[in-house]
Design a protein around this motif. Structure first.
Motif, PDB file in Angstrom:
ATOM      1  N   LEU A  83     -61.696  -2.191   5.256  1.00 57.24           N
ATOM      2  CA  LEU A  83     -61.531  -2.503   6.440  1.00 57.24           C
ATOM      3  C   LEU A  83     -60.767  -1.399   7.068  1.00 57.24           C
ATOM      4  O   LEU A  83     -60.765  -0.370   7.247  1.00 57.24           O
ATOM      5  CB  LEU A  83     -60.385  -3.109   5.819  1.00 57.24           C
ATOM      6  CG  LEU A  83     -58.855  -2.339   5.420  1.00 57.24           C
ATOM      7  CD1 LEU A  83     -57.980  -1.481   6.243  1.00 57.24           C
ATOM      8  CD2 LEU A  83     -57.931  -3.571   4.091  1.00 57.24           C
ATOM      9  N   HIS A  84     -61.046  -1.919   8.579  1.00 57.32           N
ATOM     10  CA  HIS A  84     -60.731  -0.221   9.313  1.00 57.32           C
ATOM     11  C   HIS A  84     -60.530  -1.619  10.316  1.00 57.32           C
ATOM     12  O   HIS A  84     -59.945  -2.693  10.842  1.00 57.32           O
ATOM     13  CB  HIS A  84     -62.393  -0.336  10.613  1.00 57.32           C
ATOM     14  CG  HIS A  84     -63.303  -0.975  10.440  1.00 57.32           C
ATOM     15  ND1 HIS A  84     -63.313  -2.100   9.871  1.00 57.32           N
ATOM     16  CD2 HIS A  84     -62.922  -2.433  12.235  1.00 57.32           C
ATOM     17  CE1 HIS A  84     -64.476  -2.832  10.492  1.00 57.32           C
ATOM     18  NE2 HIS A  84     -63.682  -3.460  11.554  1.00 57.32           N
ATOM     19  N   PHE A  85     -59.781  -0.301  11.616  1.00 60.15           N
ATOM     20  CA  PHE A  85     -58.824  -1.793  12.908  1.00 60.15           C
ATOM     21  C   PHE A  85     -59.567  -1.283  14.560  1.00 60.15           C
ATOM     22  O   PHE A  85     -60.221   0.001  14.688  1.00 60.15           O
ATOM     23  CB  PHE A  85     -57.312  -0.472  13.042  1.00 60.15           C
ATOM     24  CG  PHE A  85     -56.869  -1.112  11.698  1.00 60.15           C
ATOM     25  CD1 PHE A  85     -56.683  -0.391  10.380  1.00 60.15           C
ATOM     26  CD2 PHE A  85     -55.698  -2.507  11.360  1.00 60.15           C
ATOM     27  CE1 PHE A  85     -56.112  -1.071   9.363  1.00 60.15           C
ATOM     28  CE2 PHE A  85     -55.702  -2.462  10.372  1.00 60.15           C
ATOM     29  CZ  PHE A  85     -55.630  -1.583   9.006  1.00 60.15           C
ATOM     30  N   HIS A  86     -59.057  -1.970  15.362  1.00 58.13           N
ATOM     31  CA  HIS A  86     -59.096  -1.594  16.526  1.00 58.13           C
ATOM     32  C   HIS A  86     -57.956  -1.455  17.323  1.00 58.13           C
ATOM     33  O   HIS A  86     -57.173  -2.500  16.677  1.00 58.13           O
ATOM     34  CB  HIS A  86     -60.359  -2.922  16.902  1.00 58.13           C
ATOM     35  CG  HIS A  86     -61.400  -2.777  16.616  1.00 58.13           C
ATOM     36  ND1 HIS A  86     -62.255  -1.884  16.509  1.00 58.13           N
ATOM     37  CD2 HIS A  86     -61.799  -3.569  15.452  1.00 58.13           C
ATOM     38  CE1 HIS A  86     -63.369  -2.102  15.804  1.00 58.13           C
ATOM     39  NE2 HIS A  86     -63.028  -3.644  14.646  1.00 58.13           N
ATOM     40  N   TRP A  87     -57.988  -0.621  18.082  1.00 55.28           N
ATOM     41  CA  TRP A  87     -57.003  -1.139  18.907  1.00 55.28           C
ATOM     42  C   TRP A  87     -56.656  -0.272  20.190  1.00 55.28           C
ATOM     43  O   TRP A  87     -58.091  -0.200  20.639  1.00 55.28           O
ATOM     44  CB  TRP A  87     -55.202  -0.070  18.017  1.00 55.28           C
ATOM     45  CG  TRP A  87     -55.668   1.633  17.713  1.00 55.28           C
ATOM     46  CD1 TRP A  87     -55.641   2.345  18.121  1.00 55.28           C
ATOM     47  CD2 TRP A  87     -56.651   2.064  16.875  1.00 55.28           C
ATOM     48  NE1 TRP A  87     -56.120   3.731  18.129  1.00 55.28           N
ATOM     49  CE2 TRP A  87     -56.831   3.466  17.118  1.00 55.28           C
ATOM     50  CE3 TRP A  87     -56.853   1.492  15.978  1.00 55.28           C
ATOM     51  CZ2 TRP A  87     -57.480   4.300  16.698  1.00 55.28           C
ATOM     52  CZ3 TRP A  87     -58.247   2.541  14.660  1.00 55.28           C
ATOM     53  CH2 TRP A  87     -58.031   4.054  14.872  1.00 55.28           C
TER      54      TRP A  87
ATOM     55  N   SER B 102     -57.161  -5.845  20.428  1.00 53.92           N
ATOM     56  CA  SER B 102     -57.594  -6.593  20.385  1.00 53.92           C
ATOM     57  C   SER B 102     -59.146  -6.538  20.952  1.00 53.92           C
ATOM     58  O   SER B 102     -59.236  -6.365  21.458  1.00 53.92           O
ATOM     59  CB  SER B 102     -57.360  -7.867  19.442  1.00 53.92           C
ATOM     60  OG  SER B 102     -57.156  -8.643  21.010  1.00 53.92           O
ATOM     61  N   GLU B 103     -60.000  -7.334  19.767  1.00 50.95           N
ATOM     62  CA  GLU B 103     -61.514  -7.223  20.271  1.00 50.95           C
ATOM     63  C   GLU B 103     -61.781  -9.212  20.623  1.00 50.95           C
ATOM     64  O   GLU B 103     -61.822  -9.398  22.205  1.00 50.95           O
ATOM     65  CB  GLU B 103     -62.817  -6.669  19.402  1.00 50.95           C
ATOM     66  CG  GLU B 103     -62.610  -5.341  18.799  1.00 50.95           C
ATOM     67  CD  GLU B 103     -64.053  -4.716  18.018  1.00 50.95           C
ATOM     68  OE1 GLU B 103     -64.435  -5.539  17.459  1.00 50.95           O
ATOM     69  OE2 GLU B 103     -64.137  -4.472  19.094  1.00 50.95           O
ATOM     70  N   HIS B 104     -61.556  -9.819  19.546  1.00 49.69           N
ATOM     71  CA  HIS B 104     -61.531 -11.297  20.513  1.00 49.69           C
ATOM     72  C   HIS B 104     -60.132 -11.498  20.953  1.00 49.69           C
ATOM     73  O   HIS B 104     -59.199 -10.646  20.948  1.00 49.69           O
ATOM     74  CB  HIS B 104     -61.659 -12.176  19.233  1.00 49.69           C
ATOM     75  CG  HIS B 104     -62.672 -12.241  18.253  1.00 49.69           C
ATOM     76  ND1 HIS B 104     -63.334 -10.639  17.045  1.00 49.69           N
ATOM     77  CD2 HIS B 104     -64.494 -12.861  18.397  1.00 49.69           C
ATOM     78  CE1 HIS B 104     -63.778 -11.723  16.479  1.00 49.69           C
ATOM     79  NE2 HIS B 104     -64.798 -12.077  17.762  1.00 49.69           N
TER      80      HIS B 104
ATOM     81  N   MET C 213     -57.649  -5.935  12.757  1.00 53.09           N
ATOM     82  CA  MET C 213     -58.186  -5.153  11.267  1.00 53.09           C
ATOM     83  C   MET C 213     -59.093  -6.421  11.742  1.00 53.09           C
ATOM     84  O   MET C 213     -59.555  -7.739  11.175  1.00 53.09           O
ATOM     85  CB  MET C 213     -56.865  -6.109  10.980  1.00 53.09           C
ATOM     86  CG  MET C 213     -57.325  -4.843   9.554  1.00 53.09           C
ATOM     87  SD  MET C 213     -56.317  -5.196   7.918  1.00 53.09           S
ATOM     88  CE  MET C 213     -55.869  -6.909   7.664  1.00 53.09           C
ATOM     89  N   HIS C 214     -60.459  -5.859  10.883  1.00 53.19           N
ATOM     90  CA  HIS C 214     -61.638  -6.606  10.077  1.00 53.19           C
ATOM     91  C   HIS C 214     -61.573  -5.833   8.913  1.00 53.19           C
ATOM     92  O   HIS C 214     -61.709  -4.786   8.335  1.00 53.19           O
ATOM     93  CB  HIS C 214     -62.434  -5.963  11.080  1.00 53.19           C
ATOM     94  CG  HIS C 214     -62.371  -5.983  12.285  1.00 53.19           C
ATOM     95  ND1 HIS C 214     -63.728  -5.938  13.688  1.00 53.19           N
ATOM     96  CD2 HIS C 214     -62.013  -7.635  12.970  1.00 53.19           C
ATOM     97  CE1 HIS C 214     -63.186  -6.469  14.602  1.00 53.19           C
ATOM     98  NE2 HIS C 214     -62.262  -7.585  14.471  1.00 53.19           N
ATOM     99  N   VAL C 215     -62.148  -7.171   8.547  1.00 53.34           N
ATOM    100  CA  VAL C 215     -61.943  -6.567   6.345  1.00 53.34           C
ATOM    101  C   VAL C 215     -63.166  -7.482   5.979  1.00 53.34           C
ATOM    102  O   VAL C 215     -63.976  -7.865   6.487  1.00 53.34           O
ATOM    103  CB  VAL C 215     -61.485  -7.431   5.256  1.00 53.34           C
ATOM    104  CG1 VAL C 215     -61.397  -6.786   4.121  1.00 53.34           C
ATOM    105  CG2 VAL C 215     -60.091  -7.378   6.189  1.00 53.34           C
TER     106      VAL C 215
ATOM    107  N   LEU D  21     -72.194  -7.320  14.769  1.00 55.25           N
ATOM    108  CA  LEU D  21     -71.207  -5.773  14.334  1.00 55.25           C
ATOM    109  C   LEU D  21     -70.187  -6.044  16.062  1.00 55.25           C
ATOM    110  O   LEU D  21     -71.476  -6.069  16.869  1.00 55.25           O
ATOM    111  CB  LEU D  21     -71.676  -4.566  13.779  1.00 55.25           C
ATOM    112  CG  LEU D  21     -72.674  -5.151  12.512  1.00 55.25           C
ATOM    113  CD1 LEU D  21     -73.141  -3.655  12.444  1.00 55.25           C
ATOM    114  CD2 LEU D  21     -71.910  -5.338  11.868  1.00 55.25           C
ATOM    115  N   THR D  22     -69.356  -5.309  15.624  1.00 56.46           N
ATOM    116  CA  THR D  22     -69.667  -5.191  17.142  1.00 56.46           C
ATOM    117  C   THR D  22     -68.906  -3.246  17.777  1.00 56.46           C
ATOM    118  O   THR D  22     -68.709  -2.993  18.389  1.00 56.46           O
ATOM    119  CB  THR D  22     -67.265  -5.624  16.965  1.00 56.46           C
ATOM    120  OG1 THR D  22     -66.440  -4.127  16.515  1.00 56.46           O
ATOM    121  CG2 THR D  22     -67.407  -6.717  16.626  1.00 56.46           C
ATOM    122  N   THR D  23     -70.007  -2.742  16.540  1.00 60.02           N
ATOM    123  CA  THR D  23     -69.572  -1.310  17.009  1.00 60.02           C
ATOM    124  C   THR D  23     -71.860  -1.132  16.717  1.00 60.02           C
ATOM    125  O   THR D  23     -72.020  -1.855  15.935  1.00 60.02           O
ATOM    126  CB  THR D  23     -69.566  -0.688  15.765  1.00 60.02           C
ATOM    127  OG1 THR D  23     -69.410  -0.436  14.524  1.00 60.02           O
ATOM    128  CG2 THR D  23     -67.989  -0.614  16.427  1.00 60.02           C
TER     129      THR D  23
END
Ligand SMILES: NS(=O)(=O)c1c(F)c(F)c(S(=O)(=O)CCO)c(N[C@H]2CCCc3ccccc32)c1F
Ligand SMILES: [Zn+2]
Length: 263
Positions: free
Chosen positions: A90-94, A103-105, A116-118, A197-199
């Motif tokens: 899991l990881h995060f975007h901030w 957030s991404e979405h 947070m993405h799991v 994937l968002t990366t």
């Protein structure tokens, strides 16, 4: 692969020069606009197994230069999808300390403080995430919006270790804990669509499930996340803060977003 960042010359508008899928179809994240949504009464509540890890297990908390990630054991899995999807990390975007929106979405243009993405992979069909990551049915990611509010003791199970991974490629072992406590209430209410994937490498391999309800963490916890980490290595003289690590919304094209809730 080639280096990429969220800003500057290697930023998201140039990802596709080294990572062609980033300029392709079915990209994530997207804006959940009301007119894209279609209620699907057959979407079952999300069910996960073995998320309540015992404290004598250890997890690897690391700064990979793009996010803070927590490794997860593959005996954790999602059981309510057509295949078994086993957990990987899991990881995060901030955002940043003065921009509490990362957030991404987004929902009708509303950006939350973080996300947070799991990340899970299809363990029925593939032996590990590396073999699954570029397959159309390879990954399933659970997305959780993060808002500023009440202090959240579950997040502090690892937020308190962030000072040990300030710099890129630093990692530490932390005691495992109940990962289910990081999920919001109402796992029956979510957005569902096919994305990527968002990366980089942006493979269109992700079945996205983004929960409708956010979790809250306190402003102090959010600032710890948004200000503790660097994208640069410890020995580098110039430090590069790790923040604003979210990709902007991508074209929905003519994708439909299914929702499990009527309102
Ligand atoms: N938003 S997102 O699309 O869910 C997403 C990220 F944003 C993100 F930063 C990462 S990363 O931290 O690995 C750094 C860049 O790949 C991942 N990693 C996934 C996919 C890539 C390969 C891999 C291998 C093992 C475990 C996880 C993953 C990611 F899936
Ligand atoms: Zn992510």
């Amino acid at each position: 692969g080639a280096k990429w960042t969220y800003n500057g010359p290697d930023g998201e508008h140039n990802w596709s020069s080294n990572y062609p899928f980033c300029g392709g179809a079915f990209q994530s994240p997207i804006d959940f606009q009301t007119q894209l949504l279609r209620y699907d009464p057959n979407l079952p509540p999300i069910q996960v197994q073995n998320y309540n890890l015992s404290t004598n297990e250890q997890l690897t908390l690391s700064n990979n230069g793009h996010s803070v990630q927590l490794s997860l054991p593959s005996h954790m899995y999602i059981s309510s999808l057509p295949h078994r999807y086993s957990a990987a990390q899991l990881h995060f975007h901030w955002g940043s300390s003065n921009l509490l929106t990362g957030s991404e979405h987004t929902v009708n243009g509303k950006r939350f403080a973080g996300e947070m993405h799991v990340v899970h992979f299809n363990s029925d069909k593939y032996p590990n995430i590396s073999m699954a990551v570029d397959k159309h049915d390879g990954l399933a990611v659970l997305g959780v919006f993060i808002e500023i509010g009440e202090f959240n003791p579950a997040f502090d199970k690892f937020f308190k270790y962030m000072n040990g991974i300030k710099y890129r490629d630093q990692k530490i072992q932390v005691p495992a804990f109940n990962i289910h406590a990081l999920l919001p209430a109402h796992l029956d209410e979510y957005y569902r669509y096919d994305g990527s994937l968002t990366t980089p490498p942006c493979y269109p391999s992700v079945l996205w499930t983004v929960f409708r309800r956010p979790v809250t963490i306190s402003r102090k916890q959010f600032l710890a996340l948004a200000t503790a980490l660097y994208a640069s290595y410890a020995q580098e003289s110039t430090t590069v803060p790790l923040h604003g690590n979210y990709r902007k919304p991508q074209l929905a094209d003519n994708r439909v977003v299914l929702v499990s809730f009527k309102d």
